[in-house]
Design a protein around this motif. Sequence first.
Motif, short mmCIF file in Angstrom:
data_model
loop_
_atom_site.label_atom_id
_atom_site.label_comp_id
_atom_site.label_asym_id
_atom_site.label_seq_id
_atom_site.Cartn_x
_atom_site.Cartn_y
_atom_site.Cartn_z
N VAL A 92 6.27 -49.86 26.47
CA VAL A 92 5.04 -49.30 25.92
C VAL A 92 4.36 -48.43 26.97
CG1 VAL A 92 2.69 -49.87 25.15
CG2 VAL A 92 4.65 -51.07 24.18
N ALA A 93 4.32 -48.91 28.22
CA ALA A 93 3.72 -48.12 29.29
C ALA A 93 4.45 -46.79 29.46
CB ALA A 93 3.74 -48.90 30.60
N ALA A 94 5.77 -46.80 29.31
CA ALA A 94 6.54 -45.56 29.42
C ALA A 94 6.22 -44.61 28.27
CB ALA A 94 8.03 -45.88 29.45
N ILE A 95 6.05 -45.15 27.07
CA ILE A 95 5.68 -44.33 25.91
C ILE A 95 4.31 -43.68 26.16
CG2 ILE A 95 5.07 -44.41 23.46
CD1 ILE A 95 7.11 -46.76 23.23
N TRP A 97 2.97 -43.11 29.05
CA TRP A 97 3.13 -42.15 30.15
C TRP A 97 3.67 -40.82 29.61
CZ3 TRP A 97 7.47 -39.73 32.22
CH2 TRP A 97 7.34 -39.16 33.49
N LEU A 98 4.63 -40.88 28.71
CA LEU A 98 5.16 -39.66 28.10
C LEU A 98 4.06 -38.92 27.33
CD1 LEU A 98 8.59 -41.01 26.77
CD2 LEU A 98 8.30 -39.25 28.53
N ALA A 99 3.18 -39.68 26.68
CA ALA A 99 2.10 -39.06 25.90
C ALA A 99 1.12 -38.30 26.78
CB ALA A 99 1.36 -40.12 25.10
N VAL A 109 8.75 -39.13 19.79
CA VAL A 109 9.44 -40.06 20.68
C VAL A 109 10.47 -40.88 19.90
CG1 VAL A 109 9.17 -42.06 22.19
CG2 VAL A 109 7.50 -40.20 22.27
N GLY A 110 11.67 -40.97 20.45
CA GLY A 110 12.67 -41.90 19.97
C GLY A 110 12.96 -42.91 21.06
N LEU A 111 13.46 -44.08 20.67
CA LEU A 111 13.83 -45.10 21.64
C LEU A 111 15.28 -45.51 21.42
CD1 LEU A 111 10.67 -47.42 21.56
CD2 LEU A 111 11.17 -45.52 23.13
N PHE A 112 16.01 -45.63 22.53
CA PHE A 112 17.42 -46.03 22.49
C PHE A 112 17.55 -47.30 23.33
CE2 PHE A 112 21.75 -46.15 24.03
CZ PHE A 112 22.53 -45.68 22.98
#
Length: 219
Positions: A92-95, A97-99, A109-112
Amino acid sequence: MGPEAGTVHIDADGATLVGDLAVPEEARGVVGFAHGSGSSRHSPRNRSVAEVLRRAGLGTLVLDLLTSEEERVDMATAELRFDVPMLARRMVAAIDWLAGRASTGDLPVGLFGASTGAAAALTAAAERPERVRSVVSRGGRPDLAGAALTEVRAPVLLVVGGEDREVLRLNQQAAERLTAPYAFHVVSGATHLFEETGALEEVATAARDWFVRMDGEAA
């Protein structure tokens, strides 16, 4: 926005995480990778998939969800790789950060997620439904996401090896709890690590097509 590539550091859950960010020029989206049990951002499997995604115009963030010290502990105990709530908080923190970044802030955003990382990715998708547009699980353990499965809103692709029978069974059980749209892609003859000839290429192609289609539908 021009292309961007390099090593990044993300403050998350009291730790500083290291990742490799690559955003092609005029990117159509960005995909965050959550690696699996005993793996890291240097995993040749995830890096191979990431390269295919970038050729399709998608940015990638291949991230270590554990610090180097935590990885040493985990190699001895194997306990942190199964701490899905912690891994999900970091995803979540990475998401977030991307925002907040100029090159990725406006991108879908996609997640793998691979192995236990799939549970972290799904839990993070449930936490950030307004940001995460699609999820792909590769040989994943979505069952470990638990109650979060019913909160996921993004479409989910479950990629499993046809010979990885126990994981396939667990994926089928987890899929029954999803309320979001989902699909299965079973790679015939493949085992858990998709080491068979052509298996990983099939995974990468399926993931690419899923992310590109979902980003297009969300546009």
